[in-house]
Design a protein around this motif. Structure first.
Motif, PDB file in Angstrom:
ATOM      1  N   GLY A  83      -0.455  -8.568   0.549  1.00  0.00           N
ATOM      2  CA  GLY A  83      -0.326  -8.408  -0.889  1.00  0.00           C
ATOM      3  C   GLY A  83      -0.831  -7.061  -1.361  1.00  0.00           C
ATOM      4  N   LEU A  84      -1.965  -6.614  -0.839  1.00  0.00           N
ATOM      5  CA  LEU A  84      -2.507  -5.310  -1.223  1.00  0.00           C
ATOM      6  C   LEU A  84      -1.692  -4.164  -0.625  1.00  0.00           C
ATOM      7  N   CYS A  85      -1.327  -4.300   0.653  1.00  0.00           N
ATOM      8  CA  CYS A  85      -0.627  -3.219   1.350  1.00  0.00           C
ATOM      9  C   CYS A  85       0.780  -2.997   0.801  1.00  0.00           C
ATOM     10  N   SER A  86       1.554  -4.062   0.665  1.00  0.00           N
ATOM     11  CA  SER A  86       2.937  -3.915   0.187  1.00  0.00           C
ATOM     12  C   SER A  86       2.976  -3.462  -1.261  1.00  0.00           C
ATOM     13  N   SER A  87       2.030  -3.933  -2.084  1.00  0.00           N
ATOM     14  CA  SER A  87       1.970  -3.475  -3.466  1.00  0.00           C
ATOM     15  C   SER A  87       1.705  -1.973  -3.532  1.00  0.00           C
ATOM     16  N   GLY A  88       0.786  -1.479  -2.699  1.00  0.00           N
ATOM     17  CA  GLY A  88       0.526  -0.046  -2.661  1.00  0.00           C
ATOM     18  C   GLY A  88       1.714   0.755  -2.161  1.00  0.00           C
ATOM     19  N   LEU A  89       2.425   0.224  -1.169  1.00  0.00           N
ATOM     20  CA  LEU A  89       3.604   0.937  -0.658  1.00  0.00           C
ATOM     21  C   LEU A  89       4.712   1.022  -1.706  1.00  0.00           C
ATOM     22  N   PHE A  90       4.920  -0.070  -2.442  1.00  0.00           N
ATOM     23  CA  PHE A  90       5.934  -0.021  -3.498  1.00  0.00           C
ATOM     24  C   PHE A  90       5.548   0.980  -4.586  1.00  0.00           C
ATOM     25  N   TYR A  91       4.259   1.084  -4.870  1.00  0.00           N
ATOM     26  CA  TYR A  91       3.841   2.076  -5.871  1.00  0.00           C
ATOM     27  C   TYR A  91       4.020   3.495  -5.345  1.00  0.00           C
ATOM     28  N   LEU A  92       3.774   3.716  -4.055  1.00  0.00           N
ATOM     29  CA  LEU A  92       4.016   5.033  -3.461  1.00  0.00           C
ATOM     30  C   LEU A  92       5.495   5.422  -3.561  1.00  0.00           C
ATOM     31  N   ALA A 102      16.157  -8.561  -5.322  1.00  0.00           N
ATOM     32  CA  ALA A 102      15.161  -8.607  -6.388  1.00  0.00           C
ATOM     33  C   ALA A 102      14.258  -7.386  -6.345  1.00  0.00           C
ATOM     34  N   HIS A 103      13.860  -6.954  -5.153  1.00  0.00           N
ATOM     35  CA  HIS A 103      12.973  -5.802  -5.041  1.00  0.00           C
ATOM     36  C   HIS A 103      13.658  -4.510  -5.480  1.00  0.00           C
ATOM     37  N   VAL A 104      14.894  -4.325  -5.072  1.00  0.00           N
ATOM     38  CA  VAL A 104      15.598  -3.081  -5.384  1.00  0.00           C
ATOM     39  C   VAL A 104      15.843  -2.953  -6.880  1.00  0.00           C
ATOM     40  N   GLU A 105      16.159  -4.044  -7.547  1.00  0.00           N
ATOM     41  CA  GLU A 105      16.480  -3.986  -8.973  1.00  0.00           C
ATOM     42  C   GLU A 105      15.256  -4.102  -9.864  1.00  0.00           C
ATOM     43  N   ALA A 106      14.146  -4.570  -9.352  1.00  0.00           N
ATOM     44  CA  ALA A 106      12.952  -4.757 -10.176  1.00  0.00           C
ATOM     45  C   ALA A 106      12.265  -3.414 -10.418  1.00  0.00           C
ATOM     46  N   PRO A 107      11.541  -3.278 -11.546  1.00  0.00           N
ATOM     47  CA  PRO A 107      10.701  -2.088 -11.736  1.00  0.00           C
ATOM     48  C   PRO A 107       9.537  -2.119 -10.774  1.00  0.00           C
ATOM     49  N   VAL A 108       8.771  -1.041 -10.745  1.00  0.00           N
ATOM     50  CA  VAL A 108       7.678  -0.967  -9.772  1.00  0.00           C
ATOM     51  C   VAL A 108       6.663  -2.083  -9.996  1.00  0.00           C
ATOM     52  N   SER A 109       6.367  -2.415 -11.247  1.00  0.00           N
ATOM     53  CA  SER A 109       5.419  -3.497 -11.514  1.00  0.00           C
ATOM     54  C   SER A 109       5.961  -4.833 -11.021  1.00  0.00           C
ATOM     55  N   GLY A 110       7.261  -5.061 -11.196  1.00  0.00           N
ATOM     56  CA  GLY A 110       7.873  -6.289 -10.711  1.00  0.00           C
ATOM     57  C   GLY A 110       7.813  -6.399  -9.201  1.00  0.00           C
ATOM     58  N   SER A 111       8.060  -5.285  -8.503  1.00  0.00           N
ATOM     59  CA  SER A 111       7.985  -5.307  -7.043  1.00  0.00           C
ATOM     60  C   SER A 111       6.559  -5.535  -6.560  1.00  0.00           C
ATOM     61  N   MET A 112       5.590  -4.930  -7.247  1.00  0.00           N
ATOM     62  CA  MET A 112       4.190  -5.128  -6.872  1.00  0.00           C
ATOM     63  C   MET A 112       3.781  -6.587  -7.025  1.00  0.00           C
ATOM     64  N   ILE A 113       4.188  -7.204  -8.130  1.00  0.00           N
ATOM     65  CA  ILE A 113       3.837  -8.611  -8.364  1.00  0.00           C
ATOM     66  C   ILE A 113       4.594  -9.525  -7.413  1.00  0.00           C
ATOM     67  N   LEU A 114       5.875  -9.220  -7.200  1.00  0.00           N
ATOM     68  CA  LEU A 114       6.709 -10.070  -6.350  1.00  0.00           C
ATOM     69  C   LEU A 114       6.187 -10.087  -4.916  1.00  0.00           C
ATOM     70  N   ALA A 115       5.896  -8.906  -4.367  1.00  0.00           N
ATOM     71  CA  ALA A 115       5.425  -8.834  -2.984  1.00  0.00           C
ATOM     72  C   ALA A 115       3.953  -9.198  -2.868  1.00  0.00           C
ATOM     73  N   GLY A 116       3.174  -8.852  -3.902  1.00  0.00           N
ATOM     74  CA  GLY A 116       1.739  -9.060  -3.812  1.00  0.00           C
ATOM     75  C   GLY A 116       1.291 -10.481  -4.070  1.00  0.00           C
ATOM     76  N   ILE A 117       2.026 -11.200  -4.935  1.00  0.00           N
ATOM     77  CA  ILE A 117       1.537 -12.524  -5.347  1.00  0.00           C
ATOM     78  C   ILE A 117       2.566 -13.622  -5.116  1.00  0.00           C
ATOM     79  N   LEU A 118       3.774 -13.447  -5.666  1.00  0.00           N
ATOM     80  CA  LEU A 118       4.714 -14.571  -5.715  1.00  0.00           C
ATOM     81  C   LEU A 118       5.157 -15.026  -4.332  1.00  0.00           C
ATOM     82  N   TRP A 175      -6.280  -9.099  -9.166  1.00  0.00           N
ATOM     83  CA  TRP A 175      -6.310  -7.686  -8.767  1.00  0.00           C
ATOM     84  C   TRP A 175      -4.935  -7.037  -8.911  1.00  0.00           C
ATOM     85  N   ILE A 176      -3.886  -7.707  -8.450  1.00  0.00           N
ATOM     86  CA  ILE A 176      -2.540  -7.127  -8.520  1.00  0.00           C
ATOM     87  C   ILE A 176      -2.066  -7.038  -9.973  1.00  0.00           C
TER      88      ILE A 176
END
Length: 439
Positions: free
Chosen positions: A304-313, A202-218, A63-64
Motif C-alpha cells: 500500500g505504501l510502495c505502490s502509492s508512492g510509485l503512482f505519485y512518482l 481503473a488505474h489508467v483513467e483515475a487521477p493520481v489520488s484515485g490510483s493512490m487510494i485504489l492501490a493503497g487501500i481498496l 495514512w494514504i
C-alpha cells in the motif's frame, strides 16, 4: 501519535466547510480511541472490535488518505478541492467502519459502500473520456462478484440467528459452491489473475489520488475480507479447491510478470505489478497458516505504501512531460537527478530489497509456501526473478539514456512533492525495526 498530528494539521488546512469539519471531528474521535487501544481486550462491543489485522489496515487507510489530501493541494482548483476532500473523508469513514465492524452484514454494507467514493473520484477527476467505462468496469466486476456473498451472509444469519465474526457455527462448508461464493467476492477485489481486468483500466483513467487510494487501500479490502470470512468455511481443507486457487494465483503471477516486461506505460506497469504482488498473498491465505496470514498483512501494508508512492512518482513525471510513455520519458536522470533517488528507493522496495517491510513479508510468505509444498520452489523463483526484472526494466529505461530535448524543459520538484514521497518511504523502511513486537 505522528499520524494523529499529521491528520490534524492536514484537516486544519483542508477543511473549509461545515461538512468537512464534522467529518474531521468524527474521524479524530475514532483515531484517539484506536491510538490508545489495548490489544489484550479486543472487543469494544457486540458489533465493534479492533485486533491486530484491523488496526494496521486502519492506520494504513488514514495514512494514504492524508497523502491524498496533501496531493489535492497542488492538483485541483479550490472549488473542486472542497468536493474532493469531502469524498475522501467519507471514503475514510467507510473504510474505518468496514475494518472495525465484526458483524458480517455490516461489514458487507461498508465493504461495498467504499466503492462509491472511489467511483466518484474516477469519474469526476479522471483525465480522459474513457474514465466512465473504467468506472463501470470496476463497479460491475466488484458488485457482481460480491452479490452471491450477500445471499450467503443473509442465509447464515437467518440460520444461526447471529452474524458475529467472533462466533463460528459449523453450518457452512459442505458445499463447494459456498467456498466459491465466499472467495469470489474478495478475489475480484484483491484481484486474482483472470479477475483483474478492471484494475488496469481503473488505474489508467483515475487521477493520481484515485490510483493512490485504489492501490493503497481498496485492494487490501479483498485480503482483509478473506481473513475474516475463511473461518466461516469449516471444511475449507478441500484440497481440490485450495490447489486450484493457489495454482491460478501463482501461475498468474508469472504471466503478469511477463506482461509487465512489455509495457511502455509507466502507470500501467505499476498497476499490473500489483496483481503480481497480490498473487503471493492469495496463495498463503489458501494455506491457512499463521506465518502466512501475518506475512500477507505485512505485504498489504508494504505494498500500500510502495505502490502509492510509485503512482505519485509517475504523476510527477506526467505533470511535467505530459506523457507516461517510457520511450518519451527516458533519460530523466539527466534532468531530475534528485527524483532519481526516489525512483531507486521505491523500486528497491517494490522488488523486496532491504531494509524495507516488503522483504520481511516476502520471506514470511515464501517460507509458508515452500513448507506447504516443495513443488512451489520453481514457480516462486520465477516470480521473484520477474519481479526484479520488471523493476530494473522500469528504472533503467526511465532514468538512463538520453533525454528528448525536443520537448519542453522539465521544471524541478517542489517541497510538497518531496514531502509526500518522504512520508511514503520512511514508514516503509522503519516499520521493519519494530517487527519483533509483532510476535
Amino acid at each position: 501519535m505522528l499520524m494523529m498530528i499529521m491528520f490534524l494539521l492536514s484537516s486544519l488546512i483542508l477543511s473549509t466547510s461545515v461538512i468537512e469539519s464534522v467529518l474531521v471531528l468524527i474521524l479524530n474521535m475514532f483515531l484517539l480511541i484506536l491510538l490508545n487501544w489495548d490489544f489484550t481486550h479486543t472487543s469494544i462491543s457486540l458489533f465493534w472490535s479492533v485486533d491486530f489485522f484491523s488496526y494496521n489496515l486502519i492506520m494504513l487507510s488514514v495514512w494514504i488518505i492524508i497523502m491524498s489530501l496533501l496531493v489535492s493541494l497542488s492538483e485541483y482548483s479550490w472549488n473542486n478541492k472542497n468536493w474532493f476532500n469531502i469524498i475522501n473523508l467519507f471514503l475514510l469513514m467507510f473504510l474505518i467502519l468496514s475494518f472495525i465492524f465484526k458483524d458480517y452484514l455490516l461489514f458487507y454494507i461498508f465493504f461495498e459502500a467504499s466503492l462509491i467514493p472511489i467511483l466518484m473520484i474516477i469519474i469526476g477527476w479522471g483525465y480522459q473520456p474513457e474514465r466512465l467505462m473504467a468506472g463501470i468496469y470496476m463497479l460491475f466486476y466488484t458488485v457482481f462478484g460480491s452479490l452471491p456473498l450477500l445471499g450467503l451472509v443473509l442465509f447464515y444469519m437467518g440460520s444461526t440467528g447471529q452474524g458475529s465474526m467472533n462466533i463460528y457455527v459449523s453450518l457452512i462448508g459442505y458445499n463447494t459452491w459456498v467456498e466459491i461464493m465466499v472467495m469470489g467476492a474478495f478475489l475480484v477485489k484483491f484481484p486474482m489473475y483472470m479477475l483483474h481486468i478492471w484494475l488496469p483500466k481503473a488505474h489508467v483513467e483515475a487521477p493520481v489520488s484515485g490510483s493512490m487510494i485504489l492501490a493503497g487501500i481498496l485492494l487490501k479490502l479483498g485480503g482483509y475480507g478473506l481473513i475474516r470470512f475463511l473461518p466461516m468455511i469449516v471444511k475449507f481443507h478441500s484440497f481440490k479447491m485450495k490447489f486450484m486457487i493457489l495454482s491460478i494465483a501463482l501461475m498468474g503471477g508469472i504471466f503478469v510478470g511477463l506482461l509487465c516486461l512489455r509495457q511502455m506505460d509507466m502507470k500501467l506497469l505499476i498497476a499490473y505489478s500489483s496483481v503480481c504482488h497480490m498473487a503471493g498473498c492469495i496463495s498463503v491465505l489458501m494455506i491457512l497458516g499463521e506465518l502466512g496470514f501475518k506475512g500477507c498483512l505485512f505485504m498489504m501494508v508494504a505494498h500500500g505504501l510502495c505502490s502509492s508512492g510509485l503512482f505519485y512518482l509517475v504523476d510527477i513525471i506526467y505533470k511535467r512531460s505530459s506523457t507516461r510513455s517510457l520511450f518519451m520519458n527516458k533519460g530523466l536522470l539527466n534532468i531530475l537527478p534528485n527524483l532519481s533517488f526516489w525512483w531507486f528507493m521505491f523500486l528497491l522496495a517494490n522488488l523486496a530489497g532491504p531494509p524495507t517491510l516488503n522483504l520481511f513479508s516476502e520471506i514470511c510468505m515464501l517460507l509458508n509456501l515452500v513448507s506447504w509444498s516443495k513443488f512451489n520452489i520453481p514457480i516462486l523463483a520465477m516470480i521473484t526473478f520477474l519481479t526484479g526484472a520488471y523493476n530494473i526494466y522500469l528504472y533503467s529505461l526511465s532514468q538512463h539514456n538520453n533525454y528528448l530535448f525536443s520537448k519542453n524543459v522539465i521544471k524541478g520538484c517542489s517541497f510538497l512533492n518531496y514531502y509526500i514521497l518522504f512520508n511514503h518511504l520512511v514508514p516503509l523502511n522503519i516499520m521493519i525495526l519494530s517487527i519483533s513486537s509483532f510476535y
